[in-house]
Design an enzyme around this catalytic site. Structure first.
Site, PDB file in Angstrom:
ATOM      1  N   ASP A 102      -3.192   7.993   4.106  1.00  0.00           N
ATOM      2  CA  ASP A 102      -2.399   8.053   2.873  1.00  0.00           C
ATOM      3  C   ASP A 102      -1.513   9.295   2.735  1.00  0.00           C
ATOM      4  O   ASP A 102      -0.666   9.372   1.832  1.00  0.00           O
ATOM      5  CB  ASP A 102      -3.306   7.907   1.633  1.00  0.00           C
ATOM      6  CG  ASP A 102      -4.389   8.979   1.541  1.00  0.00           C
ATOM      7  OD1 ASP A 102      -4.196  10.088   2.063  1.00  0.00           O
ATOM      8  OD2 ASP A 102      -5.444   8.696   0.928  1.00  0.00           O
ATOM      9  N   THR A 136     -16.773   9.057   2.910  1.00  0.00           N
ATOM     10  CA  THR A 136     -16.678   8.015   3.941  1.00  0.00           C
ATOM     11  C   THR A 136     -17.986   7.248   4.007  1.00  0.00           C
ATOM     12  O   THR A 136     -19.061   7.836   3.873  1.00  0.00           O
ATOM     13  CB  THR A 136     -16.321   8.584   5.338  1.00  0.00           C
ATOM     14  OG1 THR A 136     -16.325   7.503   6.285  1.00  0.00           O
ATOM     15  CG2 THR A 136     -17.256   9.672   5.812  1.00  0.00           C
ATOM     16  N   CYS A 166       6.905   1.427  17.803  1.00  0.00           N
ATOM     17  CA  CYS A 166       7.515   0.258  18.440  1.00  0.00           C
ATOM     18  C   CYS A 166       6.471  -0.484  19.274  1.00  0.00           C
ATOM     19  O   CYS A 166       5.768   0.139  20.078  1.00  0.00           O
ATOM     20  CB  CYS A 166       8.692   0.703  19.315  1.00  0.00           C
ATOM     21  SG  CYS A 166       9.403  -0.668  20.233  1.00  0.00           S
ATOM     22  N   HIS A 196      -6.653   8.048  12.200  1.00  0.00           N
ATOM     23  CA  HIS A 196      -6.241   6.640  12.133  1.00  0.00           C
ATOM     24  C   HIS A 196      -4.753   6.454  11.854  1.00  0.00           C
ATOM     25  O   HIS A 196      -4.343   5.380  11.426  1.00  0.00           O
ATOM     26  CB  HIS A 196      -7.095   5.897  11.081  1.00  0.00           C
ATOM     27  CG  HIS A 196      -8.539   5.773  11.480  1.00  0.00           C
ATOM     28  ND1 HIS A 196      -9.553   5.483  10.581  1.00  0.00           N
ATOM     29  CD2 HIS A 196      -9.143   5.894  12.686  1.00  0.00           C
ATOM     30  CE1 HIS A 196     -10.704   5.442  11.217  1.00  0.00           C
ATOM     31  NE2 HIS A 196     -10.495   5.691  12.492  1.00  0.00           N
ATOM     32  N   ARG A 250       0.830  -1.217   0.000  1.00  0.00           N
ATOM     33  CA  ARG A 250       0.000   0.000   0.000  1.00  0.00           C
ATOM     34  C   ARG A 250       0.862   1.263   0.000  1.00  0.00           C
ATOM     35  O   ARG A 250       0.527   2.244  -0.661  1.00  0.00           O
ATOM     36  CB  ARG A 250      -0.941  -0.018   1.208  1.00  0.00           C
ATOM     37  CG  ARG A 250      -2.086  -1.001   1.014  1.00  0.00           C
ATOM     38  CD  ARG A 250      -2.972  -1.068   2.225  1.00  0.00           C
ATOM     39  NE  ARG A 250      -3.579   0.207   2.552  1.00  0.00           N
ATOM     40  CZ  ARG A 250      -4.019   0.524   3.771  1.00  0.00           C
ATOM     41  NH1 ARG A 250      -3.901  -0.334   4.773  1.00  0.00           N
ATOM     42  NH2 ARG A 250      -4.576   1.682   3.992  1.00  0.00           N
TER      43      ARG A 250
HETATM   44  C1  BJW Z   1     -16.259   8.304  -2.943  1.00  0.00           C
HETATM   45  C2  BJW Z   1     -15.636   8.221  -4.165  1.00  0.00           C
HETATM   46  C3  BJW Z   1     -15.324   9.430  -4.761  1.00  0.00           C
HETATM   47  C4  BJW Z   1     -15.971   6.240  -3.560  1.00  0.00           C
HETATM   48  N1  BJW Z   1     -15.626  10.571  -4.152  1.00  0.00           N
HETATM   49  N2  BJW Z   1     -16.548   9.448  -2.351  1.00  0.00           N
HETATM   50  C5  BJW Z   1     -20.086  -2.320  16.634  1.00  0.00           C
HETATM   51  C6  BJW Z   1     -20.688  -1.080  16.615  1.00  0.00           C
HETATM   52  C7  BJW Z   1     -19.938   0.074  16.674  1.00  0.00           C
HETATM   53  C8  BJW Z   1     -18.562   0.010  16.750  1.00  0.00           C
HETATM   54  C9  BJW Z   1     -17.953  -1.219  16.768  1.00  0.00           C
HETATM   55  C10 BJW Z   1     -18.715  -2.370  16.713  1.00  0.00           C
HETATM   56  N3  BJW Z   1     -17.853  -3.419  16.730  1.00  0.00           N
HETATM   57  C11 BJW Z   1     -16.583  -2.963  16.791  1.00  0.00           C
HETATM   58  C12 BJW Z   1     -16.627  -1.619  16.806  1.00  0.00           C
HETATM   59  C13 BJW Z   1     -15.491  -0.714  16.867  1.00  0.00           C
HETATM   60  C14 BJW Z   1     -14.808  -0.572  15.531  1.00  0.00           C
HETATM   61  C15 BJW Z   1     -15.831  -0.295  14.422  1.00  0.00           C
HETATM   62  O1  BJW Z   1     -16.248   0.818  14.198  1.00  0.00           O
HETATM   63  N4  BJW Z   1     -16.244  -1.327  13.684  1.00  0.00           N
HETATM   64  C16 BJW Z   1     -17.272  -1.169  12.649  1.00  0.00           C
HETATM   65  C17 BJW Z   1     -16.718  -1.609  11.289  1.00  0.00           C
HETATM   66  C18 BJW Z   1     -18.470  -1.950  13.073  1.00  0.00           C
HETATM   67  N5  BJW Z   1     -13.935   0.556  15.695  1.00  0.00           N
HETATM   68  C19 BJW Z   1     -12.726   0.412  16.223  1.00  0.00           C
HETATM   69  O2  BJW Z   1     -12.272  -0.672  16.544  1.00  0.00           O
HETATM   70  C20 BJW Z   1     -11.953   1.698  16.437  1.00  0.00           C
HETATM   71  N6  BJW Z   1     -11.487   1.738  17.773  1.00  0.00           N
HETATM   72  C21 BJW Z   1     -12.322   1.828  18.808  1.00  0.00           C
HETATM   73  O3  BJW Z   1     -13.519   1.907  18.645  1.00  0.00           O
HETATM   74  O4  BJW Z   1     -11.680   1.841  20.023  1.00  0.00           O
HETATM   75  C22 BJW Z   1     -12.503   1.676  21.178  1.00  0.00           C
HETATM   76  C23 BJW Z   1     -12.709   0.201  21.347  1.00  0.00           C
HETATM   77  C24 BJW Z   1     -11.659  -0.555  21.770  1.00  0.00           C
HETATM   78  C25 BJW Z   1     -11.866  -1.928  21.941  1.00  0.00           C
HETATM   79  C26 BJW Z   1     -13.086  -2.513  21.615  1.00  0.00           C
HETATM   80  C27 BJW Z   1     -14.133  -1.728  21.137  1.00  0.00           C
HETATM   81  C28 BJW Z   1     -13.934  -0.352  20.996  1.00  0.00           C
HETATM   82  C29 BJW Z   1     -10.735   1.748  15.526  1.00  0.00           C
HETATM   83  C30 BJW Z   1     -11.119   1.806  14.097  1.00  0.00           C
HETATM   84  C31 BJW Z   1      -9.860   1.787  13.252  1.00  0.00           C
HETATM   85  C32 BJW Z   1     -10.193   1.710  11.766  1.00  0.00           C
HETATM   86  N7  BJW Z   1      -9.026   1.372  11.065  1.00  0.00           N
HETATM   87  C33 BJW Z   1      -9.057   1.355   9.609  1.00  0.00           C
HETATM   88  C34 BJW Z   1      -7.700   0.859   9.116  1.00  0.00           C
HETATM   89  C35 BJW Z   1      -6.653   1.973   9.335  1.00  0.00           C
HETATM   90  C36 BJW Z   1      -5.310   1.554   8.936  1.00  0.00           C
HETATM   91  C37 BJW Z   1      -5.187   1.226   7.471  1.00  0.00           C
HETATM   92  O5  BJW Z   1      -5.560   2.006   6.587  1.00  0.00           O
HETATM   93  O6  BJW Z   1      -4.685   0.156   7.217  1.00  0.00           O
HETATM   94  O7  BJW Z   1      -9.341   2.663   9.110  1.00  0.00           O
HETATM   95  S1  BJW Z   1     -10.398   0.377   8.953  1.00  0.00           S
HETATM   96  C38 BJW Z   1     -10.737   1.436   7.604  1.00  0.00           C
HETATM   97  O8  BJW Z   1     -12.071   2.000   7.763  1.00  0.00           O
HETATM   98  C39 BJW Z   1      -9.766   2.617   7.732  1.00  0.00           C
HETATM   99  C40 BJW Z   1     -10.637   3.781   7.397  1.00  0.00           C
HETATM  100  O9  BJW Z   1     -10.062   4.982   7.892  1.00  0.00           O
HETATM  101  C41 BJW Z   1     -11.949   3.403   8.036  1.00  0.00           C
HETATM  102  C42 BJW Z   1     -13.131   4.142   7.448  1.00  0.00           C
HETATM  103  O10 BJW Z   1     -13.323   3.804   6.119  1.00  0.00           O
HETATM  104  P1  BJW Z   1     -13.814   4.925   5.082  1.00  0.00           P
HETATM  105  O11 BJW Z   1     -12.796   5.980   4.984  1.00  0.00           O
HETATM  106  O12 BJW Z   1     -15.180   5.338   5.416  1.00  0.00           O
HETATM  107  O13 BJW Z   1     -13.741   4.107   3.711  1.00  0.00           O
HETATM  108  P2  BJW Z   1     -14.840   3.133   3.071  1.00  0.00           P
HETATM  109  O14 BJW Z   1     -14.126   2.302   2.077  1.00  0.00           O
HETATM  110  O15 BJW Z   1     -15.633   2.439   4.093  1.00  0.00           O
HETATM  111  O16 BJW Z   1     -15.833   4.123   2.333  1.00  0.00           O
HETATM  112  C43 BJW Z   1     -15.434   4.860   1.211  1.00  0.00           C
HETATM  113  C44 BJW Z   1     -16.584   5.754   0.798  1.00  0.00           C
HETATM  114  O17 BJW Z   1     -16.134   6.560  -0.280  1.00  0.00           O
HETATM  115  C45 BJW Z   1     -17.812   4.995   0.294  1.00  0.00           C
HETATM  116  O18 BJW Z   1     -18.977   5.491   0.945  1.00  0.00           O
HETATM  117  C46 BJW Z   1     -17.860   5.304  -1.205  1.00  0.00           C
HETATM  118  O19 BJW Z   1     -19.193   5.412  -1.719  1.00  0.00           O
HETATM  119  C47 BJW Z   1     -17.153   6.631  -1.243  1.00  0.00           C
HETATM  120  N8  BJW Z   1     -16.511   6.953  -2.501  1.00  0.00           N
HETATM  121  N9  BJW Z   1     -15.514   6.851  -4.477  1.00  0.00           N
HETATM  122  C48 BJW Z   1     -16.260  10.518  -2.922  1.00  0.00           C
HETATM  123  N10 BJW Z   1     -14.738   9.429  -5.993  1.00  0.00           N
HETATM  124 ZN    ZN Z   2      11.196   0.264  21.301  1.00  0.00          ZN
END
Ligand code: BJW
Ligand code: ZN
Length: 267
Positions: free
Chosen positions: A111, A209, A143, A135, A77
């Site tokens: 990114d 998003t 580390c 994120h 990536r």
């Molecule tokens: C366009 C377009 C164009 C296309 N123009 N638009 C149940 C309920 C609620 C919460 C939870 C649950 N179970 C677990 C959770 C917690 C969990 C969560 O939310 N899960 C859900 C999936 C259910 N969250 C977490 O774990 C977070 N931490 C947390 O809550 O801590 C407290 C806690 C601790 C312990 C236990 C429980 C809670 C951390 C979340 C970290 C997310 N990490 C990632 C990876 C980052 C690293 C990496 O990149 O490798 O972050 S996952 C991934 O999703 C990434 C993104 O930032 C994130 C959001 O995605 P995004 O940006 O919305 O992208 P897409 O692909 O989903 O959407 C793209 C959009 O663009 C679409 O709508 C398209 O239509 C649109 N699009 N082309 C404009 N041209």
């Molecule tokens: Zn260290």
């Protein structure tokens, strides 16, 4: 066939006026803002999670189980994103943040494209305002032992074998990508600043998003709860679409600059 995406002119004008007149704007971006730069989104057609299971790549357990697999995916990536450039939406948002002190850009993206657009503004002599990154960063390392961070841009990772993966100079523990994985907490200060900005803003401008991942997805709700409104730009519908004052089903790179340009009349 860009016409297919052209949003209704009345909605565009309404969104432009709301943005122009707002006392405070918090911008929340997701992967879609970088889609037209060539960076894949996570969900939906062509999304990273179509071919890769999140629990195998984006959790601390996955890294502990198979660091070589995780680092190989992240290095792939990094290489991909390094070939991409900020698009017109990144540039328009960087300009907005430079022009208005009441705008806060909050991104879920790792990114670095918002940062590069902001650097370009700074290089041209204007004020460069960096986004709040919820994120983490694709190019940083952290580390797993002592928590030391590498800063924004770390060396290329040699993914030949588990023995060539990077280790901490200080304590010798494995280094990991400096991103927030599922189940991990976001930086408390960054998150609080983002929510404060959301509560203090009259408009939350949500771009690209799916609004499925918490706690980021709740940021627009904080603006709404405080009496403000949501403007959304996304080719697809999301959970926020029904709550938005204006929801434009359109891609970011053409639409965001249009919304941030002057309305056609001053009324
Ligand atoms: C366009 C377009 C164009 C296309 N123009 N638009 C149940 C309920 C609620 C919460 C939870 C649950 N179970 C677990 C959770 C917690 C969990 C969560 O939310 N899960 C859900 C999936 C259910 N969250 C977490 O774990 C977070 N931490 C947390 O809550 O801590 C407290 C806690 C601790 C312990 C236990 C429980 C809670 C951390 C979340 C970290 C997310 N990490 C990632 C990876 C980052 C690293 C990496 O990149 O490798 O972050 S996952 C991934 O999703 C990434 C993104 O930032 C994130 C959001 O995605 P995004 O940006 O919305 O992208 P897409 O692909 O989903 O959407 C793209 C959009 O663009 C679409 O709508 C398209 O239509 C649109 N699009 N082309 C404009 N041209
Ligand atoms: Zn260290």
């Amino acid at each position: 066939m860009t016409e297919r995406f052209a949003p209704p002119e009345a909605d565009v004008d309404r969104a432009r006026r709301l943005l122009r007149d707002a006392n405070g704007i918090v911008v929340l971006t997701g992967a879609g803002v970088s889609a037209e730069s060539g960076v894949p989104t996570f969900r939906g057609a062509g999304g990273l999670w179509r071919d890769h299971r999140p629990e195998k790549l984006a959790t601390p357990e996955a890294f502990a189980r198979d660091p070589l697999l995780v680092w190989s995916w992240y290095q792939w990536r990094r290489d991909l994103v390094e070939r991409c450039e900020p698009n017109a939406a990144h540039h328009a948002l960087a300009q907005l943040c430079s022009d208005r002190s009441d705008v806060r850009l909050v991104t879920q993206n790792v990114d670095g494209l918002h940062e590069r657009a902001s650097d370009a503004i700074g290089a041209a002599g204007a004020t460069a305002v960096q986004p709040l990154t919820l994120h983490g960063s694709l190019f940083g390392t952290r580390c797993t032992g002592c928590g030391t961070r590498s800063g924004a841009r770390s060396q290329r990772v040699d993914t030949t074998s588990v023995d060539t993966l990077p280790r901490c100079d200080g304590c010798g523990a494995p280094l990991r990508p400096d991103v927030v994985w599922f189940g991990e907490s976001l930086d408390a200060d960054v998150l609080e600043t983002a929510f404060e900005a959301a509560r203090a803003s009259e408009v939350c401008f949500v771009i690209g998003t799916s609004a499925l991942v918490q706690p980021a997805a709740s940021i627009p709700l904080a603006t709404l709860d405080a009496g403000g409104s949501i403007i959304e730009v996304n080719p697809g519908a999301t959970l926020l679409s029904g709550l938005a004052s204006v929801s434009l089903r359109a891609p970011a790179a053409s639409t965001v600059p249009l919304l941030l340009s002057r309305p056609s009349s001053s009324t």
